[in-house]
Design an enzyme around this catalytic site. Sequence first.
Site, mmCIF file in Angstrom:
data_model
loop_
_atom_site.group_PDB
_atom_site.id
_atom_site.type_symbol
_atom_site.label_atom_id
_atom_site.label_comp_id
_atom_site.label_asym_id
_atom_site.label_seq_id
_atom_site.Cartn_x
_atom_site.Cartn_y
_atom_site.Cartn_z
ATOM 1 N N SER A 1 0.825 -1.218 0.000
ATOM 2 C CA SER A 1 0.000 0.000 0.000
ATOM 3 C C SER A 1 0.851 1.256 0.000
ATOM 4 O O SER A 1 1.743 1.414 0.841
ATOM 5 C CB SER A 1 -0.856 0.066 1.267
ATOM 6 O OG SER A 1 -1.665 -1.041 1.383
ATOM 7 N N MET B 1 -2.210 -6.807 6.670
ATOM 8 C CA MET B 1 -3.291 -7.596 6.044
ATOM 9 C C MET B 1 -2.841 -8.328 4.781
ATOM 10 O O MET B 1 -3.657 -8.616 3.905
ATOM 11 C CB MET B 1 -4.476 -6.673 5.746
ATOM 12 C CG MET B 1 -5.020 -5.968 6.978
ATOM 13 S SD MET B 1 -6.305 -4.784 6.565
ATOM 14 C CE MET B 1 -6.422 -3.860 8.116
ATOM 15 N N SER B 2 -1.547 -8.611 4.685
ATOM 16 C CA SER B 2 -1.056 -9.290 3.473
ATOM 17 C C SER B 2 0.161 -10.139 3.851
ATOM 18 O O SER B 2 0.402 -10.429 5.020
ATOM 19 C CB SER B 2 -0.649 -8.253 2.415
ATOM 20 O OG SER B 2 0.481 -7.534 2.852
ATOM 21 N N ASN C 1 2.198 3.244 11.350
ATOM 22 C CA ASN C 1 1.410 3.754 12.491
ATOM 23 C C ASN C 1 1.596 2.848 13.697
ATOM 24 O O ASN C 1 1.997 1.690 13.550
ATOM 25 C CB ASN C 1 -0.085 3.778 12.114
ATOM 26 C CG ASN C 1 -0.582 2.402 11.671
ATOM 27 O OD1 ASN C 1 -0.321 1.972 10.542
ATOM 28 N ND2 ASN C 1 -1.273 1.710 12.557
ATOM 29 N N HIS D 1 -6.931 4.796 6.813
ATOM 30 C CA HIS D 1 -6.199 4.270 5.659
ATOM 31 C C HIS D 1 -5.457 5.398 4.936
ATOM 32 O O HIS D 1 -4.338 5.204 4.456
ATOM 33 C CB HIS D 1 -7.171 3.560 4.711
ATOM 34 C CG HIS D 1 -6.514 2.953 3.513
ATOM 35 N ND1 HIS D 1 -5.584 1.927 3.604
ATOM 36 C CD2 HIS D 1 -6.615 3.231 2.180
ATOM 37 C CE1 HIS D 1 -5.164 1.593 2.388
ATOM 38 N NE2 HIS D 1 -5.766 2.373 1.514
ATOM 39 N N TYR E 1 -9.346 -9.357 2.358
ATOM 40 C CA TYR E 1 -10.469 -8.496 2.755
ATOM 41 C C TYR E 1 -11.234 -7.933 1.556
ATOM 42 O O TYR E 1 -12.333 -7.417 1.709
ATOM 43 C CB TYR E 1 -10.000 -7.352 3.675
ATOM 44 C CG TYR E 1 -9.042 -6.366 3.049
ATOM 45 C CD1 TYR E 1 -9.466 -5.447 2.098
ATOM 46 C CD2 TYR E 1 -7.707 -6.343 3.428
ATOM 47 C CE1 TYR E 1 -8.580 -4.551 1.521
ATOM 48 C CE2 TYR E 1 -6.820 -5.457 2.863
ATOM 49 C CZ TYR E 1 -7.267 -4.563 1.908
ATOM 50 O OH TYR E 1 -6.384 -3.681 1.337
ATOM 51 N N GLU E 2 -10.653 -8.060 0.357
ATOM 52 C CA GLU E 2 -11.391 -7.645 -0.839
ATOM 53 C C GLU E 2 -12.384 -8.732 -1.271
ATOM 54 O O GLU E 2 -13.098 -8.568 -2.256
ATOM 55 C CB GLU E 2 -10.420 -7.355 -1.982
ATOM 56 C CG GLU E 2 -9.523 -6.146 -1.736
ATOM 57 C CD GLU E 2 -8.455 -6.005 -2.802
ATOM 58 O OE1 GLU E 2 -8.727 -5.403 -3.843
ATOM 59 O OE2 GLU E 2 -7.328 -6.522 -2.583
ATOM 60 N N ALA F 1 2.824 -2.297 4.224
ATOM 61 C CA ALA F 1 2.705 -1.284 5.283
ATOM 62 C C ALA F 1 2.149 -2.011 6.499
ATOM 63 O O ALA F 1 1.351 -2.935 6.365
ATOM 64 C CB ALA F 1 1.737 -0.197 4.837
ATOM 65 N N HIS G 1 -3.261 1.191 -4.197
ATOM 66 C CA HIS G 1 -2.750 0.021 -4.928
ATOM 67 C C HIS G 1 -3.014 0.216 -6.407
ATOM 68 O O HIS G 1 -4.157 0.387 -6.823
ATOM 69 C CB HIS G 1 -3.466 -1.262 -4.477
ATOM 70 C CG HIS G 1 -2.985 -1.763 -3.159
ATOM 71 N ND1 HIS G 1 -1.927 -2.622 -3.040
ATOM 72 C CD2 HIS G 1 -3.407 -1.512 -1.920
ATOM 73 C CE1 HIS G 1 -1.735 -2.888 -1.759
ATOM 74 N NE2 HIS G 1 -2.615 -2.215 -1.064
ATOM 75 N N HIS H 1 -6.022 -8.794 -1.763
ATOM 76 C CA HIS H 1 -6.137 -9.069 -0.329
ATOM 77 C C HIS H 1 -7.362 -9.935 -0.036
ATOM 78 O O HIS H 1 -8.367 -9.858 -0.745
ATOM 79 C CB HIS H 1 -6.301 -7.753 0.456
ATOM 80 C CG HIS H 1 -5.180 -6.793 0.271
ATOM 81 N ND1 HIS H 1 -5.149 -5.899 -0.781
ATOM 82 C CD2 HIS H 1 -4.049 -6.588 0.983
ATOM 83 C CE1 HIS H 1 -4.040 -5.177 -0.700
ATOM 84 N NE2 HIS H 1 -3.353 -5.573 0.358
HETATM 85 N N1 HPA Z 1 -3.203 -2.866 11.148
HETATM 86 C C1 HPA Z 1 -3.328 -3.702 10.111
HETATM 87 N N2 HPA Z 1 -2.808 -3.426 8.918
HETATM 88 C C2 HPA Z 1 -2.122 -2.283 8.774
HETATM 89 C C3 HPA Z 1 -1.951 -1.380 9.823
HETATM 90 C C4 HPA Z 1 -2.535 -1.691 11.084
HETATM 91 O O1 HPA Z 1 -2.420 -0.944 12.081
HETATM 92 N N3 HPA Z 1 -1.212 -0.340 9.356
HETATM 93 C C5 HPA Z 1 -0.941 -0.613 8.064
HETATM 94 N N4 HPA Z 1 -1.491 -1.781 7.693
#
Ligand code: HPA
Length: 285
Positions: free
Chosen positions: A31, A213-214, A237, A248, A87-88, A115, A65, A85
Amino acid sequence: MNSWTSAVEALRAALEGRFGAPPGTAIVLGSGQSEVAEMLAGGSPAVKVPSSDLPGIPGPSVEGHRGELIRPGEKDFLLVCGRLHLYEGHSAETCVRLVRALARWGVKNLVLTNASGSLRREYKPGQIVILDDHINLSGANPLEGKHVAGWGTRFPDMNWVYDLKLRKAARRAARRLAVRMKHGIYVQVRGPSYETPAEVKAFARLGGDVVGMSTAIEAIAARHLGMRVLGLSVVTNLAGGFGGKLSHDDVVARSKEMQPVLARLIEETLRVETLSPRPADRKRA
Ligand code: HPA
């Protein structure tokens, strides 16, 4: 062949048709990291293929993306901008189809970037984490389902998912470039909701350092087919429960800021990996 292997073979044939011989390395960018492709390609003339032109690759649905594959003429790598992903709504099998096709094409090394959120205060936004291992809490495994003879083993060993030599090369590269870097354990969740504070505490107790998430499912599929994997995670973060609000847009913005550093680190890692270690590096690695 069954349906998933034929989907992978169709994609492999398309890659060969569009790009010719396989490069040594493929780099999948996470991402907010697509511009790393241009940074790594430099001015080199490139063949660019939108992933929508390839069979069996649905277009990405997520901001940050871009769905494109780039093969810079003078370099021995292919850049993959954008991934799929869970989640998609995609199955794990769809998410890893391209990774499998890369392996079948003959690509030996796979760099996976992403990320992530930090599960510990010591892992600070703006740092890059070299993945030493992962905990797959996504609830999915790309190897589920019918095992096909000749496509890896049924119960693959998941010791050393992330290649030790590539990890050391990345560490040496980071030292040379004075990039803020740590080693760590990546937890893959399914998403798309970010984690609750209780989940973040639990994941840290389990031994995770960063969460995203990947990546883990892609690394599993790549190792299953014998690729060497390097995972590089950009901490964007602090995860839920550390006080900040999560969005996001902020994740993508932070990830974008880190692109020049990530590009230099990947470039130097690939350079270091192809050189014999300098004596000073050998002592420290
Ligand atoms: N959680 C899950 N996926 C992420 C995060 C997070 O805090 N930051 C970037 N991708």
